[in-house]
Design an enzyme around this catalytic site. Structure first.
Site, PDB file in Angstrom:
ATOM      1  N   ASN A 101       0.832  -1.210   0.000  1.00  0.00           N
ATOM      2  CA  ASN A 101       0.000   0.000   0.000  1.00  0.00           C
ATOM      3  C   ASN A 101       0.862   1.253   0.000  1.00  0.00           C
ATOM      4  O   ASN A 101       1.951   1.279   0.568  1.00  0.00           O
ATOM      5  CB  ASN A 101      -0.932   0.006   1.210  1.00  0.00           C
ATOM      6  CG  ASN A 101      -1.891  -1.166   1.168  1.00  0.00           C
ATOM      7  OD1 ASN A 101      -1.992  -1.840   0.141  1.00  0.00           O
ATOM      8  ND2 ASN A 101      -2.578  -1.425   2.255  1.00  0.00           N
ATOM      9  N   ASP A 103      -0.692   4.263   0.855  1.00  0.00           N
ATOM     10  CA  ASP A 103      -1.558   5.272   1.480  1.00  0.00           C
ATOM     11  C   ASP A 103      -1.026   5.848   2.793  1.00  0.00           C
ATOM     12  O   ASP A 103      -1.546   6.854   3.287  1.00  0.00           O
ATOM     13  CB  ASP A 103      -2.974   4.710   1.687  1.00  0.00           C
ATOM     14  CG  ASP A 103      -3.005   3.420   2.502  1.00  0.00           C
ATOM     15  OD1 ASP A 103      -2.138   3.233   3.372  1.00  0.00           O
ATOM     16  OD2 ASP A 103      -3.913   2.593   2.263  1.00  0.00           O
ATOM     17  N   HIS A 118       5.825  -0.593  -2.828  1.00  0.00           N
ATOM     18  CA  HIS A 118       5.370   0.130  -4.024  1.00  0.00           C
ATOM     19  C   HIS A 118       5.443   1.651  -3.871  1.00  0.00           C
ATOM     20  O   HIS A 118       4.816   2.371  -4.638  1.00  0.00           O
ATOM     21  CB  HIS A 118       3.933  -0.303  -4.380  1.00  0.00           C
ATOM     22  CG  HIS A 118       3.847  -1.733  -4.816  1.00  0.00           C
ATOM     23  ND1 HIS A 118       2.667  -2.444  -4.888  1.00  0.00           N
ATOM     24  CD2 HIS A 118       4.810  -2.602  -5.229  1.00  0.00           C
ATOM     25  CE1 HIS A 118       2.923  -3.677  -5.299  1.00  0.00           C
ATOM     26  NE2 HIS A 118       4.196  -3.800  -5.505  1.00  0.00           N
ATOM     27  N   CYS A 126      11.507  13.820  -8.711  1.00  0.00           N
ATOM     28  CA  CYS A 126      11.791  14.633  -9.893  1.00  0.00           C
ATOM     29  C   CYS A 126      12.152  13.702 -11.055  1.00  0.00           C
ATOM     30  O   CYS A 126      12.985  12.807 -10.902  1.00  0.00           O
ATOM     31  CB  CYS A 126      12.948  15.588  -9.600  1.00  0.00           C
ATOM     32  SG  CYS A 126      13.436  16.523 -11.067  1.00  0.00           S
ATOM     33  N   THR A 187      -4.605  -8.961   0.208  1.00  0.00           N
ATOM     34  CA  THR A 187      -3.992  -8.799  -1.119  1.00  0.00           C
ATOM     35  C   THR A 187      -4.514  -9.881  -2.059  1.00  0.00           C
ATOM     36  O   THR A 187      -4.669 -11.035  -1.649  1.00  0.00           O
ATOM     37  CB  THR A 187      -2.445  -8.836  -1.075  1.00  0.00           C
ATOM     38  OG1 THR A 187      -1.955  -8.772  -2.427  1.00  0.00           O
ATOM     39  CG2 THR A 187      -1.887 -10.054  -0.379  1.00  0.00           C
ATOM     40  N   ALA A 230     -10.598  -7.926   7.354  1.00  0.00           N
ATOM     41  CA  ALA A 230      -9.370  -7.830   8.152  1.00  0.00           C
ATOM     42  C   ALA A 230      -9.634  -7.154   9.494  1.00  0.00           C
ATOM     43  O   ALA A 230      -9.098  -7.554  10.523  1.00  0.00           O
ATOM     44  CB  ALA A 230      -8.317  -7.045   7.370  1.00  0.00           C
TER      45      ALA A 230
HETATM   46  P1  OAD Z   1      -6.206  -5.679  -4.933  1.00  0.00           P
HETATM   47  O1  OAD Z   1      -7.194  -4.611  -5.163  1.00  0.00           O
HETATM   48  O2  OAD Z   1      -5.700  -6.440  -6.107  1.00  0.00           O
HETATM   49  O3  OAD Z   1      -6.787  -6.745  -3.922  1.00  0.00           O
HETATM   50  C1  OAD Z   1      -7.415  -6.383  -2.724  1.00  0.00           C
HETATM   51  C2  OAD Z   1      -7.714  -7.644  -1.949  1.00  0.00           C
HETATM   52  O4  OAD Z   1      -8.267  -7.265  -0.706  1.00  0.00           O
HETATM   53  C3  OAD Z   1      -8.715  -8.584  -2.627  1.00  0.00           C
HETATM   54  O5  OAD Z   1      -8.182  -9.903  -2.618  1.00  0.00           O
HETATM   55  C4  OAD Z   1      -9.960  -8.482  -1.747  1.00  0.00           C
HETATM   56  O6  OAD Z   1     -10.662  -9.714  -1.648  1.00  0.00           O
HETATM   57  C5  OAD Z   1      -9.362  -8.116  -0.415  1.00  0.00           C
HETATM   58  N1  OAD Z   1     -10.240  -7.344   0.505  1.00  0.00           N
HETATM   59  C6  OAD Z   1     -11.112  -6.361   0.204  1.00  0.00           C
HETATM   60  N2  OAD Z   1     -11.679  -5.861   1.310  1.00  0.00           N
HETATM   61  C7  OAD Z   1     -11.143  -6.550   2.366  1.00  0.00           C
HETATM   62  C8  OAD Z   1     -11.302  -6.499   3.786  1.00  0.00           C
HETATM   63  N3  OAD Z   1     -12.135  -5.626   4.371  1.00  0.00           N
HETATM   64  N4  OAD Z   1     -10.587  -7.360   4.534  1.00  0.00           N
HETATM   65  C9  OAD Z   1      -9.746  -8.246   3.960  1.00  0.00           C
HETATM   66  N5  OAD Z   1      -9.546  -8.343   2.635  1.00  0.00           N
HETATM   67  C10 OAD Z   1     -10.225  -7.502   1.838  1.00  0.00           C
HETATM   68  O7  OAD Z   1      -5.001  -5.019  -4.105  1.00  0.00           O
HETATM   69  P2  OAD Z   1      -3.489  -5.494  -3.930  1.00  0.00           P
HETATM   70  O8  OAD Z   1      -3.383  -6.973  -3.836  1.00  0.00           O
HETATM   71  O9  OAD Z   1      -2.919  -4.694  -2.841  1.00  0.00           O
HETATM   72  O10 OAD Z   1       0.301  -1.607  -7.198  1.00  0.00           O
HETATM   73  O11 OAD Z   1      -2.866  -5.023  -5.304  1.00  0.00           O
HETATM   74  C11 OAD Z   1      -1.490  -5.159  -5.516  1.00  0.00           C
HETATM   75  C12 OAD Z   1      -0.943  -3.984  -6.283  1.00  0.00           C
HETATM   76  O12 OAD Z   1      -1.668  -3.800  -7.499  1.00  0.00           O
HETATM   77  C13 OAD Z   1      -1.088  -2.656  -5.575  1.00  0.00           C
HETATM   78  O13 OAD Z   1      -0.061  -2.403  -4.670  1.00  0.00           O
HETATM   79  C14 OAD Z   1      -1.036  -1.684  -6.698  1.00  0.00           C
HETATM   80  C15 OAD Z   1      -1.943  -2.394  -7.675  1.00  0.00           C
HETATM   81  O14 OAD Z   1      -1.805  -2.032  -8.953  1.00  0.00           O
HETATM   82  C16 OAD Z   1       0.856  -0.417  -7.435  1.00  0.00           C
HETATM   83  O15 OAD Z   1       0.310   0.645  -7.208  1.00  0.00           O
HETATM   84  C17 OAD Z   1       2.214  -0.513  -7.991  1.00  0.00           C
END
Ligand code: OAD
Length: 241
Positions: A101, A103, A118, A126, A187, A230
């Site tokens: 994340n 954020d 990330h 820059c 994730t 979570a």
């Molecule tokens: P995703 O949006 O791909 O996945 C989010 C995950 O969180 C999913 O598997 C959901 O089921 C789960 N989820 C949603 N709400 C939840 C909750 N309340 N409790 C538990 N789980 C929950 O996000 P990431 O896996 O973080 O990269 O994505 C990986 C990367 O892809 C990010 O870091 C970003 C993106 O493009 C960059 O910005 C480089």
């Protein structure tokens, strides 16, 4: 939610603990995830905007997306999930949080030993000189924001097709190879190399727990998988640390 005896034992016996988090941990704070229905912005997917080519083609569009995300994140607070992770850090001498994340909510919750794989949405870089600086402006006054040297600034974020910061990924590999407990939270486990970290931990002998709203490609590989929010499941695990 039933917590298995194996999970309880693994937590109680754990000495070297690693958390890996993704967008799902921040969902209950109000940060939209990337994939799934809510992941769209003006009909663009993250994969179409978070790339060097998209930025080269249209820096204004890409910055508008980041400005929108920054405005959205700014007033938000860490939730129970972030707080559990910060409090486990206090209890364990060997601890690392690896997050995808950008954020900054983990730090807001008090996490210190945190590797940002990330990058961070509150930092710019820059495009000419490469220097990284805090940038908390929200909304941004000028889009795209410019460096004092006259070049365009970019978000200090790793885009698709770019390498991760060497130190961050190197220290992550080293940590997962020696941990005895890894908890993977929120994730989709599809973006590499972060997605491969749980398997490396497992192969090295760690007990791996997944906490996610739904099943993912790693659900069958982990030792225990807890389906749900979570912010509800992590507090149930916390008491065994
Ligand atoms: P995703 O949006 O791909 O996945 C989010 C995950 O969180 C999913 O598997 C959901 O089921 C789960 N989820 C949603 N709400 C939840 C909750 N309340 N409790 C538990 N789980 C929950 O996000 P990431 O896996 O973080 O990269 O994505 C990986 C990367 O892809 C990010 O870091 C970003 C993106 O493009 C960059 O910005 C480089």
């Amino acid at each position: 939610m039933h917590i298995s005896d194996e999970t309880i034992k693994a937590i109680q016996n754990s000495e070297k603990v690693v958390f890996l988090t993704g967008a799902g941990i921040s969902a209950e704070s109000g940060v939209p995830t990337f994939r799934g229905e809510e992941g769209l912005w003006r009909n663009f997917r993250a994969e179409e905007l978070a790339t060097p080519i998209a930025f080269q083609r249209n820096p204004k569009l890409v910055w508008e997306w980041y400005d929108w995300r920054r405005n959205l994140i700014k007033p938000l607070y860490p939730n129970a999930g972030h707080k559990v992770i910060a409090s486990v850090e206090q209890k364990k001498s060997s601890f690392k949080l690896i997050t995808q994340n950008v954020d900054g909510l983990h730090q807001k919750a008090g996490s210190v030993k945190c590797v940002e794989l990330h990058g961070n949405i509150w930092k710019t870089r820059c495009t000419e000189e490469g220097n990284v600086a805090d940038n908390l402006g929200s909304p941004l006054k000028n889009i795209p924001p410019m460096c004092e040297c006259g070049a365009i600034l970019r978000p200090n974020i790793v885009w698709f097709g770019e390498s991760l910061p060497v130190e961050a990924i190197q220290s992550s590999y080293e940590t997962v190879e020696i941990c005895d407990l890894m908890i993977v939270v929120g994730t989709s486990a599809v973006v590499q190399p972060a997605a491969s970290l749980p398997r490396i931990a497992k192969n090295a002998g760690a007990f791996v727990i997944e906490v996610n709203a739904e099943e993912t490609p790693i659900s069958d590989m982990v030792d225990d998988s807890y389906l749900g929010k979570a912010g509800e499941i992590l507090p149930l695990l916390e008491k065994y640390f």
